[in-house]
Motif scaffolding. Structure first.
Motif, PDB file in Angstrom:
ATOM      1  N   PRO A   1      41.062  37.085  47.048  1.00 22.25           N
ATOM      2  CA  PRO A   1      39.740  37.706  46.921  1.00 22.25           C
ATOM      3  C   PRO A   1      38.783  37.479  48.098  1.00 22.25           C
ATOM      4  O   PRO A   1      38.162  38.451  48.562  1.00 22.25           O
TER       5      PRO A   1
ATOM      6  N   ALA B   1      39.153  40.593  41.624  1.00 23.25           N
ATOM      7  CA  ALA B   1      40.102  39.489  41.799  1.00 23.25           C
ATOM      8  C   ALA B   1      39.456  38.108  41.726  1.00 23.25           C
ATOM      9  O   ALA B   1      40.137  37.128  41.456  1.00 23.25           O
ATOM     10  N   PHE B   2      38.155  38.023  41.982  1.00 20.91           N
ATOM     11  CA  PHE B   2      37.515  36.714  41.872  1.00 20.91           C
ATOM     12  C   PHE B   2      37.596  36.246  40.427  1.00 20.91           C
ATOM     13  O   PHE B   2      37.483  37.032  39.491  1.00 20.91           O
ATOM     14  N   GLY B   3      37.776  34.936  40.254  1.00 16.47           N
ATOM     15  CA  GLY B   3      37.956  34.390  38.913  1.00 16.47           C
ATOM     16  C   GLY B   3      36.654  34.278  38.147  1.00 16.47           C
ATOM     17  O   GLY B   3      35.575  34.495  38.685  1.00 16.47           O
TER      18      GLY B   3
ATOM     19  N   LYS C   1      35.118  31.742  37.263  1.00 16.44           N
ATOM     20  CA  LYS C   1      34.215  30.685  37.744  1.00 16.44           C
ATOM     21  C   LYS C   1      33.548  31.084  39.055  1.00 16.44           C
ATOM     22  O   LYS C   1      32.871  30.283  39.673  1.00 16.44           O
ATOM     23  N   GLU C   2      33.796  32.316  39.507  1.00 13.75           N
ATOM     24  CA  GLU C   2      33.267  32.744  40.807  1.00 13.75           C
ATOM     25  C   GLU C   2      32.299  33.910  40.646  1.00 13.75           C
ATOM     26  O   GLU C   2      32.357  34.895  41.364  1.00 13.75           O
ATOM     27  N   ALA C   3      31.397  33.733  39.666  1.00 12.03           N
ATOM     28  CA  ALA C   3      30.456  34.804  39.329  1.00 12.03           C
ATOM     29  C   ALA C   3      29.581  35.191  40.513  1.00 12.03           C
ATOM     30  O   ALA C   3      29.297  36.374  40.728  1.00 12.03           O
ATOM     31  N   VAL C   4      29.153  34.211  41.293  1.00 13.34           N
ATOM     32  CA  VAL C   4      28.257  34.495  42.416  1.00 13.34           C
ATOM     33  C   VAL C   4      28.984  35.331  43.475  1.00 13.34           C
ATOM     34  O   VAL C   4      28.450  36.318  43.978  1.00 13.34           O
ATOM     35  N   ALA C   5      30.220  34.922  43.780  1.00 14.11           N
ATOM     36  CA  ALA C   5      30.999  35.676  44.768  1.00 14.11           C
ATOM     37  C   ALA C   5      31.166  37.121  44.312  1.00 14.11           C
ATOM     38  O   ALA C   5      31.042  38.067  45.099  1.00 14.11           O
TER      39      ALA C   5
ATOM     40  N   LYS D   1      20.332  33.619  38.318  1.00  9.60           N
ATOM     41  CA  LYS D   1      20.721  32.530  37.429  1.00  9.60           C
ATOM     42  C   LYS D   1      21.350  31.385  38.227  1.00  9.60           C
ATOM     43  O   LYS D   1      21.168  30.213  37.907  1.00  9.60           O
ATOM     44  N   HIS D   2      22.081  31.736  39.277  1.00 12.79           N
ATOM     45  CA  HIS D   2      22.714  30.709  40.093  1.00 12.79           C
ATOM     46  C   HIS D   2      21.857  30.311  41.293  1.00 12.79           C
ATOM     47  O   HIS D   2      22.347  29.681  42.226  1.00 12.79           O
ATOM     48  N   ARG D   3      20.607  30.729  41.272  1.00 15.04           N
ATOM     49  CA  ARG D   3      19.621  30.336  42.288  1.00 15.04           C
ATOM     50  C   ARG D   3      20.042  30.721  43.710  1.00 15.04           C
ATOM     51  O   ARG D   3      19.745  30.010  44.659  1.00 15.04           O
TER      52      ARG D   3
ATOM     53  N   GLY E   1      32.009  29.272  47.190  1.00 13.82           N
ATOM     54  CA  GLY E   1      32.065  27.908  47.712  1.00 13.82           C
ATOM     55  C   GLY E   1      31.379  27.749  49.040  1.00 13.82           C
ATOM     56  O   GLY E   1      31.825  26.971  49.873  1.00 13.82           O
TER      57      GLY E   1
END
Lengths: 210, 405
Positions: free
Chosen positions: B30, B59-61, B63-67, B101-103, B404
């Motif tokens: 991704p 494709a991002f998982g 846990k990768e909502a921001v991406a 939400k993720h600032r 990340g």
């Protein structure tokens, strides 16, 4: 499995001229970190930058007692810290998908980021000696007193975890505070862990549990 | 992030999309898909860029909502720059909520800015103004701040607030220079030209001269009764009488205003309003009816007095002037309507002009061919407006979609 919140003891940086921290290592005196096009060294007592080596530095960093090892693109460079010269290079096992790097007992250990693996490789040839599977994205990797630790960072969730080097089973987890991630990882040989903070440009000290 | 992704991202950040592609061309994970998408967008291949970013988003998982959200924002920007308005605003909204939400304030502000630009593009000035009020430009990186200020300037120009527009353009220029992106600085400069180029013509007491936007603003704030041929309205003393859908009445008002303080012979009025060569008895009767209607519309602003040979305007206060488009050509009426900065459908234009949809369509095609109007959307959703709109950098200021970091 032991589970606890990571305790952050101290923060260094951000450092002028280095907006990212990728790999982190410790040579007994200075903390080195990779910032893209440079390897930077600072004094952990004062936080002062003491020197920098101009070398491609895109991911993990390690120190074997004499040389620095630095991942750049899909290679691992062996660097003389005195002159800053690249002495040799070997292919990285993840073909560029590599993130963390550490030295232990004559071999290099390399974290493969989204491959969720840790490879043990021959530092002369780059040949893979063995591979451990993780169940999370692997960022920094380090060995401390016979314990294998690695960082993981997926968006806001980041942990430092100790895994069984034989099976990859998670033995202990330190959960980082929300929004704080771990890119590189290195121990100071005692009970402090140096953690690279990626885009924050910081290096943080996390207390290693006894 | 892994090593090659870091290297590729660094290449992208220094304006080297080919260098980025070289490093991740063969990878389908991704982050690599996202980087390839952004590199393709910078190289101008929007179609391929969209596919790559869509695949990356998928494709991002979990846990990768921001991406994932950053990819959606990048996709939205590509859609906007390529004037494809089919991009669902809802997806952009959801991405914005995730980023907040993720600032991730910087990319959240970037997403909001895109929403403002989208609203401006579809001609929803009020909505754009409201959305703009939610953005705090202070913490934005220079490139995003330049885009924000361009949007502020775009609205101010549409609203005829030239002082505010000038200030916003100056801030945009400063930010573009700080960002050190020559293409962006050039866009701000060309947007600024709008303020130095005649925006209209003033016709008063038989003489015409070009007016800058600033002078138009001053004129509209003055005591004068303005027959505004750019928007087909009459303005004076804080009132606006719209004759957008009454072309005959507008033609009469304009003829009278151009002659003020003199009068206009009946024959001339018949010729201008009905396009008849000779005024016969039926035309005279019709003229009386239309003058009566104009009197009613104008009641608060002016009288329409009968003279020996025809009619004359007598304003309640001040003078009478005509504000006309800088160039009046064959399709001036269409341009006049589009000059309000709103996005029109061709059927709405046809209704407003009292012309057949086919005639309007032909006029729009001719105007588009000479770059005087622009359309976006397809089929029934197609809308038309006049350039230039100094609110949309056409270069991409894409967010970094990587997890990340």
């Amino acid at each position: 499995m032991k589970y606890s919140q990571a305790e952050i003891l101290r923060e260094y940086g951000p450092f002028p001229g280095a907006d990212n921290v990728h790999g982190v290592t410790f040579d007994g005196e200075h903390v080195w970190f990779a910032s893209g096009d440079k390897l930077n060294a600072f004094d952990p007592a004062t936080g002062e930058t003491v020197r920098a080596i101009d070398v491609a530095a895109h991911a993990g960093t390690a120190f074997d007692g004499r040389h620095l090892y630095q991942i750049a693109e899909d290679r691992i460079q062996k660097i003389d810290p005195k002159t800053g010269r690249v002495l040799s290079t070997i292919p990285a096992p993840g073909a560029g998908g590599d993130s963390g790097l550490t030295w232990a007992e004559g071999t290099l250990w390399v974290g493969q980021h989204r491959g969720r693996k840790i490879h043990q490789i021959d530092p002369e040839t780059g040949a893979i000696l063995r591979t451990i599977e993780s169940n999370r994205v692997v960022t920094g990797v380090t060995w401390i007193d016979g314990e294998l630790w690695h960082g993981t960072w997926e968006d806001d969730a980041s942990e430092v975890r100790r895994v069984d080097p034989a099976t990859g089973k998670v033995l202990e987890t330190l959960e980082m505070p929300e929004g704080i991630g771990v890119s590189g990882l290195e121990s100071d040989g005692g009970d402090r862990l140096f953690c690279g903070g990626g885009k924050s440009g910081k290096v943080r000290v996390v207390k290693k549990p006894r | 992030m892994d090593s090659l992704i870091t290297a590729a991202a660094r290449a992208l950040a220094t304006g080297d999309p080919l260098g980025a592609l070289k490093r991740v061309a063969l990878r389908d994970d991704p982050p690599a898909l996202a980087l390839r998408g952004i590199a393709m967008a910078q190289l101008g291949d929007f179609a391929r860029a969209k596919v790559l970013l869509k695949n990356a988003t998928r494709a991002f998982g979990p846990k990768e909502a921001v991406a994932r959200a950053r990819c959606v924002v990048a996709e939205a920007e590509i859609a906007l720059v390529s004037r494809d308005l089919s991009f669902p605003a809802k997806a952009l909204d959801a991405a914005l909520a995730t980023l907040e939400k993720h600032r991730d304030w910087v990319n959240a502000a970037h997403a909001r800015n895109l929403e403002v630009r989208r609203l401006l593009l579809v001609g929803r000035l009020d909505g754009a103004e409201r959305a703009l009020a939610d953005i705090d430009p202070a913490p934005l990186p220079p490139a995003s701040r330049a885009a924000y200020e361009l949007a502020v300037a775009g609205i101010a120009i549409r609203r005829l607030r030239t002082k505010a527009a000038r200030a916003a353009l100056a801030r945009a220029g400063q930010a573009a220079r700080e960002a050190n992106i020559p293409a962006l600085a050039a866009e701000v400069e060309s947007a600024s030209l709008v303020l130095e180029t005649p925006a209209a013509r003033l016709i008063a007491q038989g003489e015409a001269r070009p007016l800058l936007l600033e002078e138009v603003e001053a004129l509209l704030a003055s005591q004068a009764l303005v027959v505004d041929a750019c928007r087909h309205v009459l303005r004076g003393e804080g009132t606006v009488v719209s004759l957008e859908t009454r072309p005959v009445l507008f033609a009469l008002a304009r003829a009278l205003a151009e002659a003020w303080p003199g009068d206009v012979p009946r024959g001339t009025l018949v010729a201008r309003a009905f396009r008849a060569k000779h005024a016969d008895e039926s035309h005279r009767a019709r003229l009386r009816v239309e003058i009566g209607r104009l009197r009613a519309e104008l009641a608060t602003l002016a009288e329409v007095r009968a003279t020996k040979r025809g009619f004359a305007l007598a304003p309640r206060a001040g003078e009478v002037v005509v504000l006309a488009p800088p160039v009046e050509g064959q399709h001036a009426a269409v341009l006049a309507l589009l000059a309000d900065g709103e996005a029109w459908s061709s059927s709405a234009l046809a209704i407003a002009l009292g012309a057949s949809p086919r005639t309007v369509q032909r006029a729009l095609e001719a105007l588009a061919a000479s770059d005087q109007v622009r359309s976006f959307g397809l089929g029934r959703a197609r809308r038309w407006m006049t350039p230039p709109v100094p609110a949309f950098p056409t270069i991409l200021l894409l967010p970094g979609p990587l997890p990340g970091d």
